[in-house]
Scaffold this motif. Structure first.
Motif, mmCIF file in Angstrom:
data_model
loop_
_atom_site.group_PDB
_atom_site.id
_atom_site.type_symbol
_atom_site.label_atom_id
_atom_site.label_comp_id
_atom_site.label_asym_id
_atom_site.label_seq_id
_atom_site.Cartn_x
_atom_site.Cartn_y
_atom_site.Cartn_z
ATOM 1 N N THR A 59 0.832 -1.207 0.000
ATOM 2 C CA THR A 59 0.000 0.000 0.000
ATOM 3 C C THR A 59 0.864 1.254 0.000
ATOM 4 N N GLU A 60 2.039 1.188 0.595
ATOM 5 C CA GLU A 60 2.950 2.340 0.593
ATOM 6 C C GLU A 60 3.376 2.696 -0.829
ATOM 7 N N ILE A 61 3.754 1.686 -1.596
ATOM 8 C CA ILE A 61 4.162 1.927 -2.990
ATOM 9 C C ILE A 61 2.954 2.399 -3.797
ATOM 10 N N ILE A 62 1.812 1.768 -3.589
ATOM 11 C CA ILE A 62 0.609 2.149 -4.342
ATOM 12 C C ILE A 62 0.246 3.597 -4.062
ATOM 13 N N ARG A 63 0.356 4.022 -2.821
ATOM 14 C CA ARG A 63 0.054 5.410 -2.458
ATOM 15 C C ARG A 63 0.928 6.370 -3.272
ATOM 16 N N ALA A 64 2.174 5.991 -3.507
ATOM 17 C CA ALA A 64 3.081 6.832 -4.285
ATOM 18 C C ALA A 64 2.835 6.709 -5.787
ATOM 19 N N VAL A 65 2.398 5.532 -6.243
ATOM 20 C CA VAL A 65 2.218 5.282 -7.678
ATOM 21 C C VAL A 65 0.917 5.864 -8.221
ATOM 22 N N LEU A 66 -0.137 5.855 -7.426
ATOM 23 C CA LEU A 66 -1.446 6.298 -7.924
ATOM 24 C C LEU A 66 -1.432 7.679 -8.584
ATOM 25 N N SER A 74 1.244 13.125 -18.689
ATOM 26 C CA SER A 74 1.822 14.461 -18.524
ATOM 27 C C SER A 74 3.344 14.395 -18.564
ATOM 28 N N SER A 75 3.975 15.533 -18.476
ATOM 29 C CA SER A 75 5.430 15.597 -18.526
ATOM 30 C C SER A 75 6.044 15.558 -17.129
ATOM 31 N N ARG A 76 5.258 15.261 -16.131
ATOM 32 C CA ARG A 76 5.740 15.217 -14.758
ATOM 33 C C ARG A 76 6.522 13.930 -14.510
ATOM 34 N N TYR A 77 7.744 14.053 -14.052
ATOM 35 C CA TYR A 77 8.578 12.888 -13.803
ATOM 36 C C TYR A 77 8.828 12.739 -12.303
ATOM 37 N N PRO A 78 8.793 11.508 -11.816
ATOM 38 C CA PRO A 78 9.015 11.300 -10.382
ATOM 39 C C PRO A 78 10.485 11.483 -10.007
ATOM 40 N N ALA A 79 10.715 11.677 -8.746
ATOM 41 C CA ALA A 79 12.070 11.821 -8.221
ATOM 42 C C ALA A 79 12.840 10.510 -8.384
ATOM 43 N N PRO A 80 14.170 10.591 -8.530
ATOM 44 C CA PRO A 80 14.983 9.378 -8.709
ATOM 45 C C PRO A 80 14.814 8.351 -7.593
ATOM 46 N N ASP A 81 14.640 8.793 -6.339
ATOM 47 C CA ASP A 81 14.474 7.823 -5.254
ATOM 48 C C ASP A 81 13.165 7.056 -5.400
ATOM 49 N N PHE A 82 12.138 7.716 -5.946
ATOM 50 C CA PHE A 82 10.882 7.020 -6.192
ATOM 51 C C PHE A 82 11.063 5.968 -7.287
ATOM 52 N N VAL A 83 11.759 6.332 -8.351
ATOM 53 C CA VAL A 83 12.018 5.386 -9.444
ATOM 54 C C VAL A 83 12.783 4.185 -8.896
ATOM 55 N N SER A 84 13.741 4.441 -8.033
ATOM 56 C CA SER A 84 14.509 3.352 -7.421
ATOM 57 C C SER A 84 13.606 2.434 -6.598
ATOM 58 N N ARG A 85 12.703 3.019 -5.823
ATOM 59 C CA ARG A 85 11.774 2.212 -5.020
ATOM 60 C C ARG A 85 10.886 1.357 -5.903
#
Length: 117
Positions: A59-66, A74-85
């Motif tokens: 659920t932690e990852i899903i909360r960040a992915v949703l 869109s052109s919004r890119y997640p932070a590198p630490d999020f991509v790593s997670r």
């Protein structure tokens, strides 16, 4: 719509919908009397949550992915630490899939052996 209707439309119990809300996965509006009010787009969001949980995400990852799913075009890119997670979680799911595939193959081999007897 009320929680009962969302539950019926998605096949997810009201109790689980309240849990999703507590985990920050759903954010229904509240009426003056305190009742939850779910907008139509939340039907699809519940289905996405179920799918991601079924894939083995937490659920932690899903909360960040949703939010990323909602803005995928869109052109919004997640932070590198999020991509790593997400990469770590993907690796975990891939390992789980390999394990399940081996178990499935073992079951198939066992059934084949039973049928040949």
């Amino acid at each position: 719509m009320r929680i009962k209707e969302l539950s019926e439309r998605t096949g997810v119990s009201a109790r689980l919908l309240r849990y999703y809300e507590a985990q920050g996965l759903l954010q229904p509006r509240r009426q003056e009397n305190g009742y939850r009010d779910y907008d139509e787009p939340l039907v699809e969001q519940v289905e996405q949550i179920r799918s991601l949980l079924g894939a083995g995400l937490t659920t932690e990852i899903i909360r960040a992915v949703l939010p990323c799913l909602a803005e995928a075009a869109s052109s919004r890119y997640p932070a590198p630490d999020f991509v790593s997670r997400v990469r770590q979680e993907r690796s975990r799911v891939a390992e789980r899939l390999e394990h399940l595939t081996r178990n499935l193959q073992a079951m198939d081999d066992y059934l084949d052996a039973l049928v040949q007897e």
